[in-house]
Design an enzyme around this catalytic site. Sequence first.
Site, PDB file in Angstrom:
ATOM      1  N   LYS A  95     -11.050  -6.931  -0.003  1.00 25.59           N
ATOM      2  CA  LYS A  95      -9.925  -6.403  -0.778  1.00 25.59           C
ATOM      3  C   LYS A  95      -8.702  -7.293  -0.608  1.00 25.59           C
ATOM      4  CE  LYS A  95      -6.497  -3.595  -0.122  1.00 25.59           C
ATOM      5  NZ  LYS A  95      -5.478  -4.124  -1.045  1.00 25.59           N
ATOM      6  N   GLU A 145      -5.941  -9.860  12.832  1.00 24.00           N
ATOM      7  CA  GLU A 145      -4.991 -10.969  12.915  1.00 24.00           C
ATOM      8  C   GLU A 145      -3.684 -10.425  12.366  1.00 24.00           C
ATOM      9  OE1 GLU A 145      -2.681 -13.521  12.181  1.00 24.00           O
ATOM     10  OE2 GLU A 145      -3.989 -14.494  10.705  1.00 24.00           O
ATOM     11  N   GLY A 200      -2.939  -8.755   8.497  1.00 24.37           N
ATOM     12  CA  GLY A 200      -1.800  -8.065   7.894  1.00 24.37           C
ATOM     13  C   GLY A 200      -0.854  -7.587   8.972  1.00 24.37           C
ATOM     14  N   SER A 201      -0.163  -6.496   8.691  1.00 21.96           N
ATOM     15  CA  SER A 201       0.877  -6.044   9.611  1.00 21.96           C
ATOM     16  C   SER A 201       0.277  -5.386  10.850  1.00 21.96           C
ATOM     17  CB  SER A 201       1.793  -5.053   8.899  1.00 21.96           C
ATOM     18  OG  SER A 201       1.049  -3.932   8.480  1.00 21.96           O
ATOM     19  N   THR A 202       1.027  -5.436  11.930  1.00 21.72           N
ATOM     20  CA  THR A 202       0.586  -4.828  13.179  1.00 21.72           C
ATOM     21  C   THR A 202       0.413  -3.319  13.005  1.00 21.72           C
ATOM     22  OG1 THR A 202       1.559  -6.574  14.489  1.00 21.72           O
ATOM     23  CG2 THR A 202       1.233  -4.485  15.605  1.00 21.72           C
ATOM     24  N   GLY A 209      -2.776  -2.714  11.284  1.00 19.65           N
ATOM     25  CA  GLY A 209      -3.820  -3.133  12.223  1.00 19.65           C
ATOM     26  C   GLY A 209      -4.098  -2.046  13.252  1.00 19.65           C
TER      27      GLY A 209
HETATM   28  P1  NDP Z   1      -0.043  -4.612   5.162  1.00 26.84           P
HETATM   29  O1  NDP Z   1      -0.528  -4.782   6.549  1.00 26.84           O
HETATM   30  O2  NDP Z   1       0.278  -3.258   4.674  1.00 26.84           O
HETATM   31  O3  NDP Z   1      -1.111  -5.211   4.130  1.00 26.84           O
HETATM   32  C1  NDP Z   1      -2.176  -6.079   4.441  1.00 26.84           C
HETATM   33  C2  NDP Z   1      -3.410  -5.649   3.669  1.00 26.84           C
HETATM   34  O4  NDP Z   1      -3.872  -4.387   4.132  1.00 26.84           O
HETATM   35  C3  NDP Z   1      -3.180  -5.461   2.180  1.00 26.84           C
HETATM   36  O5  NDP Z   1      -4.348  -5.823   1.481  1.00 26.84           O
HETATM   37  C4  NDP Z   1      -2.940  -3.971   2.094  1.00 26.84           C
HETATM   38  O6  NDP Z   1      -3.150  -3.467   0.824  1.00 26.84           O
HETATM   39  C5  NDP Z   1      -3.955  -3.446   3.065  1.00 26.84           C
HETATM   40  N1  NDP Z   1      -3.691  -2.129   3.607  1.00 26.84           N
HETATM   41  C6  NDP Z   1      -2.538  -1.407   3.622  1.00 26.84           C
HETATM   42  N2  NDP Z   1      -2.711  -0.243   4.267  1.00 26.84           N
HETATM   43  C7  NDP Z   1      -3.991  -0.217   4.685  1.00 26.84           C
HETATM   44  C8  NDP Z   1      -4.787   0.726   5.426  1.00 26.84           C
HETATM   45  N3  NDP Z   1      -4.259   1.861   5.891  1.00 26.84           N
HETATM   46  N4  NDP Z   1      -6.072   0.425   5.684  1.00 26.84           N
HETATM   47  C9  NDP Z   1      -6.618  -0.739   5.256  1.00 26.84           C
HETATM   48  N5  NDP Z   1      -5.920  -1.649   4.549  1.00 26.84           N
HETATM   49  C10 NDP Z   1      -4.624  -1.403   4.276  1.00 26.84           C
HETATM   50  O7  NDP Z   1       1.171  -5.554   4.941  1.00 26.84           O
HETATM   51  P2  NDP Z   1       2.311  -5.414   3.821  1.00 26.84           P
HETATM   52  O8  NDP Z   1       1.894  -6.185   2.661  1.00 26.84           O
HETATM   53  O9  NDP Z   1       2.661  -4.001   3.561  1.00 26.84           O
HETATM   54  O10 NDP Z   1       3.524  -6.109   4.529  1.00 26.84           O
HETATM   55  C11 NDP Z   1       4.314  -5.368   5.445  1.00 26.84           C
HETATM   56  C12 NDP Z   1       4.799  -6.248   6.557  1.00 26.84           C
HETATM   57  O11 NDP Z   1       3.678  -6.694   7.298  1.00 26.84           O
HETATM   58  C13 NDP Z   1       5.453  -7.510   6.102  1.00 26.84           C
HETATM   59  O12 NDP Z   1       6.790  -7.312   5.867  1.00 26.84           O
HETATM   60  C14 NDP Z   1       5.202  -8.445   7.251  1.00 26.84           C
HETATM   61  O13 NDP Z   1       6.179  -8.280   8.222  1.00 26.84           O
HETATM   62  C15 NDP Z   1       3.903  -7.986   7.795  1.00 26.84           C
HETATM   63  N6  NDP Z   1       2.766  -8.810   7.356  1.00 26.84           N
HETATM   64  C16 NDP Z   1       2.251  -9.660   8.247  1.00 26.84           C
HETATM   65  C17 NDP Z   1       1.214 -10.483   7.890  1.00 26.84           C
HETATM   66  C18 NDP Z   1       0.659 -11.417   8.863  1.00 26.84           C
HETATM   67  O14 NDP Z   1      -0.222 -12.209   8.521  1.00 26.84           O
HETATM   68  N7  NDP Z   1       1.124 -11.381  10.081  1.00 26.84           N
HETATM   69  C19 NDP Z   1       0.652 -10.493   6.551  1.00 26.84           C
HETATM   70  C20 NDP Z   1       1.247  -9.521   5.668  1.00 26.84           C
HETATM   71  C21 NDP Z   1       2.269  -8.725   6.086  1.00 26.84           C
HETATM   72  P3  NDP Z   1      -1.919  -3.455  -0.239  1.00 26.84           P
HETATM   73  O15 NDP Z   1      -1.390  -4.806  -0.360  1.00 26.84           O
HETATM   74  O16 NDP Z   1      -2.593  -3.041  -1.453  1.00 26.84           O
HETATM   75  O17 NDP Z   1      -0.949  -2.476   0.317  1.00 26.84           O
END
Ligand code: NDP
Length: 472
Positions: free
Chosen positions: A179, A253, A231-233, A236
């Site tokens: 996804k 990660e 994605g975000s902590t 995670g």
């Molecule tokens: P998220 O962690 O929400 O998103 C990462 C992925 O996870 C997206 O595909 C998202 O879908 C999906 N997702 C969201 N909620 C869930 C869940 N409960 N279970 C499984 N998958 C889920 O990051 P955001 O895009 O909301 O960004 C928020 C903050 O996170 C940023 O401001 C940044 O600080 C941090 N971030 C850090 C990253 C890194 O690599 N360290 C990468 C991205 C963000 P969808 O996009 O459809 O919501």
Amino acid sequence: MFEYAPAPESRSIVSLDSTYGLFIDGEFGDGKGTFKTINPASEEVLAEVAMAAPEDVDRAVAAARRAFGPWSALPGAERAKFLFRIARIIQERSRELAVLESLDNGKPIKESRDVDLPLVAAHFFYYAGWADKLRYAGFGDDPKPLGVAGQVIPWNFPLLMLAWKIAPALAAGNTVVLKPAETTPLSALFFADVCRQADLPPGVVNIITGAGDTGRYLVEHPDVDKVAFTGSTEVGRQIARSVAGTGKRLTLELGGKAANIVFDDAPIDQAVEGIVNGIFFNQGHVCCAGSRLLVQESIATELLDSLKRRMATLRVGDPLDKNTDIGAINSAAQLAKITELSEIGSSEGAERWSPPCSLPDHGFWFAPTIFTGVTQAHRIAREEIFGPVLSVLTFRTPEEAIEKANNTPYGLSAGIWTDKGSRILAVADKLRAGVVWANTFNKFDPTSPFGGYKESGYGREGGRHGLEAYVA
Ligand code: NDP
């Protein structure tokens, strides 16, 4: 600063449909609803994309399960042929994919063209090479694939994160349901087309687009054997909770707040380039960004003067212009977050500076910004801003630098700038970070493992280590 004439890459290299479906079992089909994906540099709608409902996720996981038997039974050398084919098609279509990535994500074309796409192809080439050598990888005589991998990726490097996830999974004989993030679904859907072009058997790769709920449903799906998330902590943590006790394998990660440490014997000009690359590459939407600059007090004034001069030459604007250094912020929500944390930085007493730069009228933009006079108690020194914002702290001794660098809940990456090799080794040894760059920053290579400690997650991607997450 020189005035440059515009040098736009042609948008017509990408032909976009008005709607895109889900890629399940080798076919594109409808979901239950749709959502729009926009160009963050103009707010123009690029396409309507299918929203996967729980029953679509079920179908995708079932397709991956059916494909798993025959795919994992193929000799490694046969799987490798598909991966090599995918890598070559990506190279052939790299200009198109680079423009697409810049359109949907907002990143400058020179980065998508020169960094993202070459690395995407390199990952597939690299893991293609492992597919018939798994028994020599150090995971036993006959390492077995895990089954169906549910993979959820963020929006900052959409195609590159896809490559990091899919290439090792397929090389080891797993099948995949992936996804992409809601704001950047297009390059994953184009990748689905690459899979068709490569004649990849149906069901080996399935792409389901949607929002967070789709991701949640995927990672909680009982027939998924392995979850890989970037994605975000915060998300995670939720995933770790939901996967705990299920027997699924998990790699996470997550975020970072890396220290980029500049010692008084560092070559200042190179260090300034590394600082700029560390925090302004990809608009600072980088989990391993060097978002905390730790500079030795005796050179702080000289270094900051130099950094400000360099920042004044950065071009912010049209991501498709080949001269652009800093593109658009990926979404209105991310811009709001960067704006809020920057305002908090000022209100907590740090001194804010940006070079004069005019920002476009439409789209989401944030000028490159540094905060000086930052202390460890400031929120901008502790929280991931995920934007082009640098927090500057000073130190007097190596011990103080190490203590400050490690004073974070994260542990993804760090940088060291010094003339002395012995100092690099001594300091790197004490930094609690998965990746430590010395006299460089943000260098990536498919052969080298990447991943974090503490709240930056666990597991490694890339290199031989990256295979470990996909074999039993
Ligand atoms: P998220 O962690 O929400 O998103 C990462 C992925 O996870 C997206 O595909 C998202 O879908 C999906 N997702 C969201 N909620 C869930 C869940 N409960 N279970 C499984 N998958 C889920 O990051 P955001 O895009 O909301 O960004 C928020 C903050 O996170 C940023 O401001 C940044 O600080 C941090 N971030 C850090 C990253 C890194 O690599 N360290 C990468 C991205 C963000 P969808 O996009 O459809 O919501």
